[in-house]
Design an enzyme around this catalytic site. Sequence first.
Site, short mmCIF file in Angstrom:
data_model
loop_
_atom_site.label_atom_id
_atom_site.label_comp_id
_atom_site.label_asym_id
_atom_site.label_seq_id
_atom_site.Cartn_x
_atom_site.Cartn_y
_atom_site.Cartn_z
N HIS A 185 32.22 28.40 12.90
CA HIS A 185 32.31 26.95 12.75
C HIS A 185 33.64 26.50 12.19
CE1 HIS A 185 27.77 26.28 13.12
NE2 HIS A 185 28.40 25.82 14.17
N GLU A 427 32.31 34.53 41.07
CA GLU A 427 32.70 35.31 39.90
C GLU A 427 32.18 36.74 39.96
OE1 GLU A 427 31.22 33.51 36.27
OE2 GLU A 427 29.38 32.87 37.22
N ASP A 451 34.82 36.39 34.72
CA ASP A 451 33.85 37.39 35.19
C ASP A 451 34.33 38.11 36.44
OD1 ASP A 451 31.73 37.52 33.32
OD2 ASP A 451 31.12 35.50 33.91
N CYS A 498 38.13 28.00 37.69
CA CYS A 498 37.77 27.48 36.37
C CYS A 498 37.78 28.54 35.28
CB CYS A 498 36.42 26.78 36.42
SG CYS A 498 35.06 27.89 36.83
C1 PEP Z 1 34.30 32.74 34.36
O1 PEP Z 1 33.56 33.71 34.38
O2 PEP Z 1 35.50 32.77 34.71
C2 PEP Z 1 33.81 31.43 33.88
C3 PEP Z 1 34.52 30.34 34.00
O3 PEP Z 1 32.59 31.41 33.26
P1 PEP Z 1 32.33 31.93 31.76
O4 PEP Z 1 33.68 32.19 31.13
O5 PEP Z 1 31.58 30.85 31.08
O6 PEP Z 1 31.55 33.17 32.00
MG MG Z 2 31.41 33.49 34.13
#
Ligand code: PEP
Ligand code: MG
Length: 537
Positions: A185, A427, A451, A498
Amino acid sequence: MKLSGVGASEGISVARVWHLKEERMAVAHLEGQNAASEAARFEAAKHKAIEELTVLFEKAGESDPETAAIFDIHRMMLEDPDFCEGTAAGIDAGHNAEWAVEETAKMLHDMFESMDDTYMRARAADVIDISGRVIRILSGASENTAMPSEPVIVAAEDLLPSQTVKLDKNHVVGYVTKKGSLTSHSAILARSMGIPCVVGMGDDFDAIPETGTMIVDGGAGAVIVSPTGEEIAAYERKKAEYAEYLNMLHKYKDKESVTKSGHKCLVCANIGSVEDAKKAKDSGAEGIGLFRSEFLYLDSPDFPDEETQFRVYKQVLETMAPCPVVIRTLDLGSDKQAPYFNIPDEDNPAMGYRAIRICLAQPEIFHTQLKALLRASSYGRLRIMFPMITGVRQVLEIKRHVAAVRAELEAEGAKIGEDLQLGVMIETPAAAIMSDELAKEVDFFSIGTNDLTQYTMAADRMNARVKNIFNSEDPAVLRMIEITARNAHAAGIWVGVCGESGANTKLTPFFMECGIDELSVAASSVLKVRRAICDSN
Ligand code: PEP
Ligand code: MG
């Protein structure tokens, strides 16, 4: 002397160090006490603690929802059966209430600290915080609010949330802590306040002197104690350069993110809350490319109901309208565990029962979220995204669930957004390889490079020992991205990125060459990426 830790919030500060000492009271141990009267004292102190937390919760209020959420969690922790029953057992055995609370807190603290999950580990500090509050009330003492009246860098073992709000934010210009992680936190609060912060310094923390000037470089995770005049001058220059750099980036807010050869790429933000959406908008984001909806579940003591979810999604959509918002259905499991899901321990949780696998196996959870999403869809430009996809069959099954929920809502007269899109995360290597088939079934792809790197390179993203193998710039990962983008465009759908590598500006020219249509990054990286796109060919 240069010390190091985990850089948790970017920026540079040069100021006097101020140690926030643990104000924990010494607890006397008494035996042979009257259990009924000690139990009554404990109950009264607990209620007083909840009252205090309610005042703090309301004080933080809407202007500081992250802090408010923490006090809400503290109120719930005070009612937690483990805490209450542990204390009751100590009282029943004849110990004084203070002692029973202290011993229970120690036990729970050690239990949290030994957990693998970083989020749960960070809760150890919260247990100490709530028990300290109850013990102080039991002893009749009032809260200590002493605080220097000049700019300081606060140094603390672990900055407790209740201590953080007591600090005068006008005078705190940096935080350094011995314990803590990116999800503790103290780190969350520092980021929300935009104050440079280095956490998890471990033994290095002990080398911080009692007084004197100190430098915090939150971006580099560096802390310089007793700096020389030259070092101070160098960091003051670095700080001015950083401020100038941030200032310079501002011009990209009004500049379209287009490459020199005319490829338009939207730069969006990754968020986890309504508050993040507001910040994303202010930071120049052209939409939300990833709302990690599981944070709603992680910050909740039980499954968030449809109405709660609906309100959050609606607010995010309205905040960002007319820009698009990609909301990912819950991606729990692996490193993100909510205790009420009761997912048994697994040998390989990253490859286990998680994300869409949970949703398809427990459709009641999935339907609640889909209903909330579809109801919110008429308030903006919603794109629903499904995580951890490994094949076309899953997508067909998902679409059947969406159709069923849609039919149910339409029968009730609900309005569904006309511009609604459905997409999947790419991913897993399976999804990347099958992206030609997947593209026929969805409106968009978003590549999760975190991932995708983990599974392509067979290197755990959480394991520092394999961090050289977990390389999102590896040609194998880049080839997966290339294949995905090509297949998306061949089918006429858009494709975004992303994962964290979306903000790696070394890769921006590569992404532009692949024709990536959207990059979604942390709000603080939006303008840097917009600039890198404008500089690409
Ligand atoms: C990813 O795996 O790149 C992703 C954006 O999801 P997370 O980081 O939440 O697993
Ligand atoms: Mg992911």
